[in-house]
Scaffold this motif. Structure first.
Motif, PDB file in Angstrom:
ATOM      1  N   GLU A 124      61.236  40.538  50.541  1.00 58.62           N
ATOM      2  CA  GLU A 124      61.761  40.064  49.740  1.00 58.62           C
ATOM      3  C   GLU A 124      61.586  40.575  48.186  1.00 58.62           C
ATOM      4  OE1 GLU A 124      59.109  37.903  51.226  1.00 58.62           O
ATOM      5  OE2 GLU A 124      58.836  37.269  49.032  1.00 58.62           O
ATOM      6  N   ALA A 125      60.458  40.955  47.624  1.00 62.66           N
ATOM      7  CA  ALA A 125      59.813  41.021  46.461  1.00 62.66           C
ATOM      8  C   ALA A 125      60.819  41.978  46.107  1.00 62.66           C
ATOM      9  CB  ALA A 125      59.259  41.263  46.442  1.00 62.66           C
ATOM     10  N   THR A 126      61.185  42.269  44.764  1.00 64.46           N
ATOM     11  CA  THR A 126      62.085  42.911  44.018  1.00 64.46           C
ATOM     12  C   THR A 126      61.661  44.036  42.732  1.00 64.46           C
ATOM     13  OG1 THR A 126      63.586  42.192  42.983  1.00 64.46           O
ATOM     14  CG2 THR A 126      64.671  42.732  45.116  1.00 64.46           C
ATOM     15  N   TRP A 127      61.632  45.391  42.940  1.00 61.99           N
ATOM     16  CA  TRP A 127      60.476  46.233  41.859  1.00 61.99           C
ATOM     17  C   TRP A 127      61.036  46.948  41.757  1.00 61.99           C
ATOM     18  CZ3 TRP A 127      57.422  50.380  44.048  1.00 61.99           C
ATOM     19  CH2 TRP A 127      57.950  50.453  44.978  1.00 61.99           C
ATOM     20  N   HIS A 128      62.497  48.085  43.162  1.00 64.68           N
ATOM     21  CA  HIS A 128      62.131  49.348  42.571  1.00 64.68           C
ATOM     22  C   HIS A 128      63.182  48.938  41.573  1.00 64.68           C
ATOM     23  CE1 HIS A 128      61.778  49.906  46.715  1.00 64.68           C
ATOM     24  NE2 HIS A 128      61.030  50.743  46.421  1.00 64.68           N
ATOM     25  N   HIS A 129      63.161  50.332  40.485  1.00 65.35           N
ATOM     26  CA  HIS A 129      63.911  50.735  39.493  1.00 65.35           C
ATOM     27  C   HIS A 129      65.354  50.465  39.437  1.00 65.35           C
ATOM     28  CE1 HIS A 129      64.002  53.165  36.103  1.00 65.35           C
ATOM     29  NE2 HIS A 129      64.729  53.843  36.005  1.00 65.35           N
TER      30      HIS A 129
ATOM     31  N   GLU B 290      55.001  55.808  46.720  1.00 63.65           N
ATOM     32  CA  GLU B 290      56.786  55.015  46.328  1.00 63.65           C
ATOM     33  C   GLU B 290      56.531  53.983  45.297  1.00 63.65           C
ATOM     34  OE1 GLU B 290      60.463  52.247  48.220  1.00 63.65           O
ATOM     35  OE2 GLU B 290      58.196  52.313  48.917  1.00 63.65           O
ATOM     36  N   ILE B 291      54.911  53.242  45.123  1.00 62.02           N
ATOM     37  CA  ILE B 291      54.864  52.560  43.998  1.00 62.02           C
ATOM     38  C   ILE B 291      54.686  53.488  42.652  1.00 62.02           C
ATOM     39  CG2 ILE B 291      52.977  51.258  43.097  1.00 62.02           C
ATOM     40  CD1 ILE B 291      52.482  50.176  45.922  1.00 62.02           C
ATOM     41  N   VAL B 292      54.188  55.319  42.975  1.00 58.65           N
ATOM     42  CA  VAL B 292      53.526  56.310  41.948  1.00 58.65           C
ATOM     43  C   VAL B 292      54.525  55.840  41.711  1.00 58.65           C
ATOM     44  CG1 VAL B 292      52.507  57.989  41.640  1.00 58.65           C
ATOM     45  CG2 VAL B 292      51.004  56.662  43.101  1.00 58.65           C
ATOM     46  N   ALA B 293      56.043  56.740  42.122  1.00 56.16           N
ATOM     47  CA  ALA B 293      56.781  56.952  41.849  1.00 56.16           C
ATOM     48  C   ALA B 293      57.509  56.416  40.650  1.00 56.16           C
ATOM     49  CB  ALA B 293      57.800  58.021  42.781  1.00 56.16           C
ATOM     50  N   GLU B 294      57.718  54.787  41.041  1.00 52.04           N
ATOM     51  CA  GLU B 294      58.337  54.107  40.062  1.00 52.04           C
ATOM     52  C   GLU B 294      57.825  53.578  38.813  1.00 52.04           C
ATOM     53  OE1 GLU B 294      61.070  52.270  40.830  1.00 52.04           O
ATOM     54  OE2 GLU B 294      62.025  53.287  42.210  1.00 52.04           O
ATOM     55  N   SER B 295      56.353  54.305  39.405  1.00 52.69           N
ATOM     56  CA  SER B 295      55.835  53.342  37.765  1.00 52.69           C
ATOM     57  C   SER B 295      56.206  54.858  36.826  1.00 52.69           C
ATOM     58  CB  SER B 295      54.453  53.687  38.374  1.00 52.69           C
ATOM     59  OG  SER B 295      53.516  52.307  39.062  1.00 52.69           O
ATOM     60  N   GLU B 296      55.485  55.702  37.420  1.00 54.38           N
ATOM     61  CA  GLU B 296      55.854  57.100  36.646  1.00 54.38           C
ATOM     62  C   GLU B 296      57.199  56.926  36.193  1.00 54.38           C
ATOM     63  OE1 GLU B 296      53.892  60.999  36.829  1.00 54.38           O
ATOM     64  OE2 GLU B 296      53.748  60.606  38.912  1.00 54.38           O
ATOM     65  N   LYS B 297      58.274  56.425  36.867  1.00 57.31           N
ATOM     66  CA  LYS B 297      59.831  56.309  35.934  1.00 57.31           C
ATOM     67  C   LYS B 297      59.576  55.386  34.583  1.00 57.31           C
ATOM     68  CE  LYS B 297      62.663  56.960  39.617  1.00 57.31           C
ATOM     69  NZ  LYS B 297      64.035  55.877  41.005  1.00 57.31           N
ATOM     70  N   ALA B 298      59.190  54.373  34.437  1.00 58.08           N
ATOM     71  CA  ALA B 298      58.849  53.639  33.832  1.00 58.08           C
ATOM     72  C   ALA B 298      57.823  54.468  32.670  1.00 58.08           C
ATOM     73  CB  ALA B 298      58.234  52.162  34.599  1.00 58.08           C
ATOM     74  N   PHE B 299      56.704  55.475  33.148  1.00 56.60           N
ATOM     75  CA  PHE B 299      56.311  55.770  32.006  1.00 56.60           C
ATOM     76  C   PHE B 299      57.196  56.808  31.109  1.00 56.60           C
ATOM     77  CE2 PHE B 299      52.003  54.926  35.153  1.00 56.60           C
ATOM     78  CZ  PHE B 299      52.274  53.991  34.608  1.00 56.60           C
TER      79      PHE B 299
ATOM     80  N   ALA C   6      59.781  48.872  36.719  1.00 56.53           N
ATOM     81  CA  ALA C   6      59.020  48.748  37.590  1.00 56.53           C
ATOM     82  C   ALA C   6      58.154  48.573  38.155  1.00 56.53           C
ATOM     83  CB  ALA C   6      59.715  49.953  38.460  1.00 56.53           C
ATOM     84  N   VAL C   7      57.396  48.887  36.926  1.00 57.69           N
ATOM     85  CA  VAL C   7      55.788  48.372  36.870  1.00 57.69           C
ATOM     86  C   VAL C   7      55.449  47.130  35.639  1.00 57.69           C
ATOM     87  CG1 VAL C   7      54.593  50.476  36.176  1.00 57.69           C
ATOM     88  CG2 VAL C   7      55.487  49.586  34.564  1.00 57.69           C
ATOM     89  N   SER C   8      56.627  46.127  35.082  1.00 63.70           N
ATOM     90  CA  SER C   8      56.182  45.339  35.282  1.00 63.70           C
ATOM     91  C   SER C   8      56.875  44.223  36.418  1.00 63.70           C
ATOM     92  CB  SER C   8      57.123  44.598  33.810  1.00 63.70           C
ATOM     93  OG  SER C   8      58.122  44.598  34.325  1.00 63.70           O
TER      94      SER C   8
ATOM     95  N   ALA D 227      46.652  58.380  30.680  1.00 60.36           N
ATOM     96  CA  ALA D 227      47.083  57.948  31.072  1.00 60.36           C
ATOM     97  C   ALA D 227      46.738  56.392  32.111  1.00 60.36           C
ATOM     98  CB  ALA D 227      45.155  58.747  31.545  1.00 60.36           C
ATOM     99  N   PRO D 228      48.091  56.284  31.779  1.00 57.16           N
ATOM    100  CA  PRO D 228      47.976  54.935  32.304  1.00 57.16           C
ATOM    101  C   PRO D 228      48.205  54.415  33.350  1.00 57.16           C
ATOM    102  CG  PRO D 228      50.360  55.991  32.010  1.00 57.16           C
ATOM    103  CD  PRO D 228      49.040  56.763  32.029  1.00 57.16           C
ATOM    104  N   ASN D 229      47.835  53.061  34.177  1.00 57.30           N
ATOM    105  CA  ASN D 229      48.040  52.849  35.166  1.00 57.30           C
ATOM    106  C   ASN D 229      48.306  52.278  36.485  1.00 57.30           C
ATOM    107  OD1 ASN D 229      44.215  53.277  35.142  1.00 57.30           O
ATOM    108  ND2 ASN D 229      44.831  52.050  33.979  1.00 57.30           N
ATOM    109  N   ILE D 230      49.422  53.123  37.786  1.00 56.52           N
ATOM    110  CA  ILE D 230      50.517  52.969  37.934  1.00 56.52           C
ATOM    111  C   ILE D 230      50.354  51.413  38.670  1.00 56.52           C
ATOM    112  CG2 ILE D 230      51.143  53.233  40.699  1.00 56.52           C
ATOM    113  CD1 ILE D 230      51.519  55.878  38.457  1.00 56.52           C
ATOM    114  N   ALA D 231      51.524  50.911  38.793  1.00 59.27           N
ATOM    115  CA  ALA D 231      51.434  49.679  39.048  1.00 59.27           C
ATOM    116  C   ALA D 231      50.698  48.263  38.122  1.00 59.27           C
ATOM    117  CB  ALA D 231      51.235  49.238  39.911  1.00 59.27           C
ATOM    118  N   LYS D 232      50.808  49.389  36.535  1.00 62.35           N
ATOM    119  CA  LYS D 232      50.804  47.886  36.079  1.00 62.35           C
ATOM    120  C   LYS D 232      51.511  48.358  34.603  1.00 62.35           C
ATOM    121  CE  LYS D 232      45.902  46.489  36.681  1.00 62.35           C
ATOM    122  NZ  LYS D 232      45.315  47.258  36.668  1.00 62.35           N
TER     123      LYS D 232
END
Ligand code: ARG
Length: 585
Positions: free
Chosen positions: A182-187, A241-250, A196-198, A125-130
């Motif tokens: 301009e902010a990059t955060w995608h995997h 999108e944020i959820v999916a990217e975070s889940e990739k990192a998890f 992505a989460v960091s 149970a981690p937190n998305i975007a964190k």
């Protein structure tokens, strides 16, 4: 009883003593026979001392009565010692019999006492975007081991990864991302091991800052929360999108940790949105949720705060928002009503003890959590830095989980290379990974859950002491003996006498099912760790005392059988801890 179940001799002895007690003194029927492993004999029973008073006779006389009423069976010989202890030994033949029976089936003789139990394990149970932090490491490791043990014991297990994927903070983050294209955060845009989460974690901090200082941005963010909650397509798409990217990192962490969680197990906070209204309505209609200055709360009837007032559970905030409490009211209702679970485990750190106590109380009052359904907060302590202080990087930041795992694997590689310089590179990679990850898991699982512990990688990967690496090595050593013997199908000759060290080992092997039952009851994987450690040490003593490879037949085969069952039990037990046991190290 399932087909392959082997009744432990320990249990058989306890049963025989219980029956003898009843025969000797019918009024004591049902009393605990208090049978324990013993140094003096195989087992000892203290029943006569414990029960003499109730039976109004001298312990020694009661003991004599029990002995007279014992009718052989599992008990080979029995002696009364001291004021009334029963020293009990089982026949060698019976010990060989249980070794053979355990070796003959895939379950090592362990039954499935949890069959029919529908068990939810809420873990990770981690937190998305964190960024996932060390606290999430513990819930992930402990939860996963419980899933494995309970599942092996026959429970139907529902893994629930209660991701923190909903809440007002996402309005802020989405607004910020929109205003900063301009902010990059995608995997795939990121480099250098940044996940992505960091990246999102950093962007979230920037958004927070702007929110606190820029009134207009704060207003736009609040409006964005409303868009998100009312299902505005563009906002929702961004959130997904944020959820999916975070889940990739998890997932990277889960793959690395080799845990059972799959994407289907992700049932996050957002999943409960459509259920919140019904949940609340039920609580209001039952008079359990009440108004408190515009907010809706459940006031505890069991817990009071420092001001002597009942502690509230926040069902709906004054601004109409729903939070962590509301969602957990919905989780328990859903898991009982829809998943039809009768055992609910929530694996989170011990600071959430009050939260779950209040949730369980409310669920009981609402009539959801009824007799026969068991809800438990499986609490655990804090991970500290190697210095015993809060775990932070030198710069004071949070420690990245991936870095921790990399470090553990690198150090495991060093100790494995030292022990076995001849391993080829590919094998070494694989073994270092298994040893390093195993070491981290074992260090976490081998202490009592609620205790804090220091994350000390050097200690974790040591080949000596109560470590994962020690146990993996013990297993690999036995496997090497068995390979030298050609991994034969052995037949046990039950007439061969057991030497003391072999007998101690056989008796320890007899305890495997009881150990797992104990983990099931206490939800303490460290009991299994302690058992495997004792088993490995009993094996060492046996191997020092008894020749195996150059013993004469039929003794050799019997001893090889002990080696086989020990290796298989070690491997199986480590597997239930989520730890791989390599063939060689
Ligand atoms: N996301 C929470 C955290 O990071 C843990 C959630 C645990 N599960 C639950 N049903 N409350 O602390």
């Amino acid at each position: 009883m399932s087909n392959h179940e082997v009744l432990p001799l320990h249990g058989q002895v306890a049963q025989a003593v219980a029956e003898a007690i009843e025969r000797a003194r019918p009024e004591l029927a049902g009393a605990d026979p208090v049978v324990r492993r013993s140094e003096r004999a195989d087992f000892q029973s203290n029943a006569a001392l414990a029960l003499a008073k109730r039976a109004r006779i001298k312990p020694a006389d009661l003991a004599a009565g029990i002995v007279a009423a014992l009718d052989g069976g599992a008990v080979g010989s029995v002696e009364v010692s001291g004021p009334g202890f029963l020293n009990i030994s089982v026949p060698d033949r019976a010990l060989w019999g249980q070794v053979a029976a355990r070796l003959s089936g895939p379950r090592l003789g362990v039954g499935a006492p949890e069959e029919g139990r529908r068990t939810v394990v809420d873990y990770s149970a981690p937190n998305i975007a964190k960024e996932m932090h060390v606290g999430h490491l513990r819930t992930t490791i402990i939860g996963d081991s419980l899933v494995r043990v309970l599942g092996f014991l026959g429970a139907e297990v529902f893994r629930q990864n209660h991701l923190g994927d909903w809440g007002t903070q996402f309005g802020m983050l989405i607004q910020f991302l929109d205003e900063h294209p301009e902010a990059t955060w995608h995997h795939d845009e990121l480099s250098g091991g940044t996940s992505a989460v960091s990246a999102l974690d950093e962007l979230y901090k920037a958004a927070r800052k702007k929110f606190d200082t820029d009134e207009a941005f704060a207003d736009r963010s609040r409006a964005r929360v409303v868009s998100l909650q009312s299902g505005d397509p563009a906002t929702l798409a961004r959130w997904k999108e944020i959820v999916a990217e975070s889940e990739k990192a998890f997932r990277d962490i889960y793959d690395r940790l080799d845990v059972l969680l799959t994407p289907e197990d992700s049932v996050g906070e957002s999943f409960y949105n459509p259920m919140l209204l019904d949940t609340i309505t039920e609580l209001v209609d039952a008079g359990i949720a009440v108004d408190s200055e515009g907010a809706l709360v459940v006031l505890s009837q069991e817990v009071t705060g420092p001001d002597d007032k009942p502690v509230p559970l926040m069902v709906r905030k004054r601004d109409g928002g729903y939070g962590y409490d509301t969602t957990d009211l919905a989780t328990i209702r859903y898991r009982i009503h829809d998943l039809k679970a009768n055992r609910l485990l929530y694996v989170t750190d011990s600071r959430q003890a009050l939260h779950f106590r209040l949730i369980f109380e409310a669920a009981r009052r609402a009539g959801w959590l009824t007799d026969g359904i068991d809800a438990t907060h499986v609490a655990y302590g804090t991970v500290l830095g190697p210095d015993g202080r809060p775990f932070k990087t030198r710069a004071g930041g949070t420690v990245r989980l991936m870095d921790l795992l990399d470090d553990a694997v690198a150090r495991a590689r060093a100790v494995v290379t030292e022990k076995n310089p001849d391993l080829d590179a590919a094998k070494l990679d694989q073994i270092a990974e298994q040893a390093g990850i195993g070491a981290v898991k074992y260090a976490d699982l081998s202490i009592s859950r609620v205790k804090d512990y220091a994350f000390d990688v050097d200690r974790m990967v040591s080949f000596t002491g109560n470590t994962g690496v020690y146990l993996q090595y013990a297993h690999a050593r036995i496997r090497s003996i068995l390979r030298k013997a050609g991994d034969p199908e052995v037949t046990i000759d039950p007439t061969i006498p057991l030497e003391p060290a072999g007998r101690a080992l056989a008796l320890e092997l007899d305890e495997y099912s009881a150990t797992l039952a104990d983990v099931n009851d206490t939800l303490e994987p460290h009991r299994l760790c302690g058992y495997l450690y004792d088993l490995a040490r009993d094996f060492t003593t046996f191997y020092e005392a008894c020749h195996v490879l150059n013993a004469e037949e039929p003794v050799r085969s019997n001893r090889l059988a002990l080696c086989q069952l020990t290796a298989r039990t070690l491997k199986h037990g480590l597997g239930l801890l989520g730890i791989t046991a390599p063939e060689r190290m």
